[in-house]
Design a protein around this motif. Structure first.
Motif, mmCIF file in Angstrom:
data_model
loop_
_atom_site.group_PDB
_atom_site.id
_atom_site.type_symbol
_atom_site.label_atom_id
_atom_site.label_comp_id
_atom_site.label_asym_id
_atom_site.label_seq_id
_atom_site.Cartn_x
_atom_site.Cartn_y
_atom_site.Cartn_z
ATOM 1 N N VAL A 5 1.094 -1.016 0.007
ATOM 2 C CA VAL A 5 0.081 -0.030 0.060
ATOM 3 C C VAL A 5 1.112 1.312 0.107
ATOM 4 C CG1 VAL A 5 -1.821 1.121 1.067
ATOM 5 C CG2 VAL A 5 -1.725 -1.420 1.508
ATOM 6 N N THR A 6 0.810 2.124 -1.127
ATOM 7 C CA THR A 6 1.533 3.200 -1.142
ATOM 8 C C THR A 6 0.698 4.339 -1.075
ATOM 9 O OG1 THR A 6 1.556 3.202 -3.607
ATOM 10 C CG2 THR A 6 3.431 2.298 -2.314
ATOM 11 N N ASP A 7 1.093 5.375 -0.500
ATOM 12 C CA ASP A 7 0.292 6.438 -0.424
ATOM 13 C C ASP A 7 0.815 7.859 -1.015
ATOM 14 O OD1 ASP A 7 1.930 6.825 1.390
ATOM 15 O OD2 ASP A 7 0.845 8.296 2.704
ATOM 16 N N GLY A 8 -0.200 8.626 -1.390
ATOM 17 C CA GLY A 8 0.149 10.155 -1.960
ATOM 18 C C GLY A 8 -1.328 10.766 -1.814
ATOM 19 N N GLU A 9 -1.079 11.955 -2.462
ATOM 20 C CA GLU A 9 -2.254 13.032 -2.563
ATOM 21 C C GLU A 9 -2.225 13.446 -3.921
ATOM 22 O OE1 GLU A 9 -3.436 17.060 -0.174
ATOM 23 O OE2 GLU A 9 -2.576 15.266 0.924
ATOM 24 N N ARG A 10 -3.718 13.659 -4.352
ATOM 25 C CA ARG A 10 -3.961 14.297 -5.569
ATOM 26 C C ARG A 10 -5.202 15.082 -5.261
ATOM 27 N NH1 ARG A 10 -3.142 9.831 -10.362
ATOM 28 N NH2 ARG A 10 -0.746 10.258 -10.415
ATOM 29 N N ARG A 11 -5.126 16.454 -5.895
ATOM 30 C CA ARG A 11 -6.380 17.134 -5.732
ATOM 31 C C ARG A 11 -7.023 17.292 -4.292
ATOM 32 N NH1 ARG A 11 -9.188 16.073 -11.281
ATOM 33 N NH2 ARG A 11 -7.307 16.438 -12.724
ATOM 34 N N GLY A 12 -6.336 17.248 -3.271
ATOM 35 C CA GLY A 12 -6.841 17.155 -1.923
ATOM 36 C C GLY A 12 -7.487 15.679 -1.692
#
Length: 122
Positions: A5-12
């Protein structure tokens, strides 16, 4: 095959890319990540399941619990799921849980606040 499981952020939106197999042993990792996001104050989560090769009922249970958690804190949960014939989609259909979730075919659509979920029942 293991689960990553990898995480990130896009458009809030907080985006968790899930890859591998979601089963009794591995699926709690997804639950932990969603709980950690909520604890950090994040209320908009996308789970990208497009690279999940296997998902059993315990994996579905984690997704339902994640939905319940996000709703309890007035948050939002969106799922990215692949084409109709993929394993995850077949499991969702067999268990009759598709209608519980906002499902999108692509990540870019899932993080677009104007986009509508896919109507899998049509």
């Amino acid at each position: 095959m293991t689960l990553t499981v990898t995480d990130g952020e896009r458009r809030g939106w907080t985006v968790f890319q899930v890859e591998g197999e979601m089963d009794l042993v591995s699926s709690p990792a997804v639950r932990q990540r969603v709980h950690a996001a909520v604890a950090d104050g994040r209320r908009r989560v996308v789970l990208d399941l497009s690279q999940v090769k296997f998902c059993d009922s315990s994996g579905i249970g984690v997704l339902i619990a994640s939905r319940r958690l996000m709703r309890s804190c007035n948050g939002g949960l969106r799922l990215v799921m692949p084409e109709e014939g993929a394993h995850v989609n077949r499991v969702f259909a067999a268990l009759g849980v598709r209608s519980l979730f906002d499902i999108y075919r692509e990540l870019e659509t899932a993080v677009d606040d104007e986009a509508e979920p896919v109507d899998l029942l049509a």
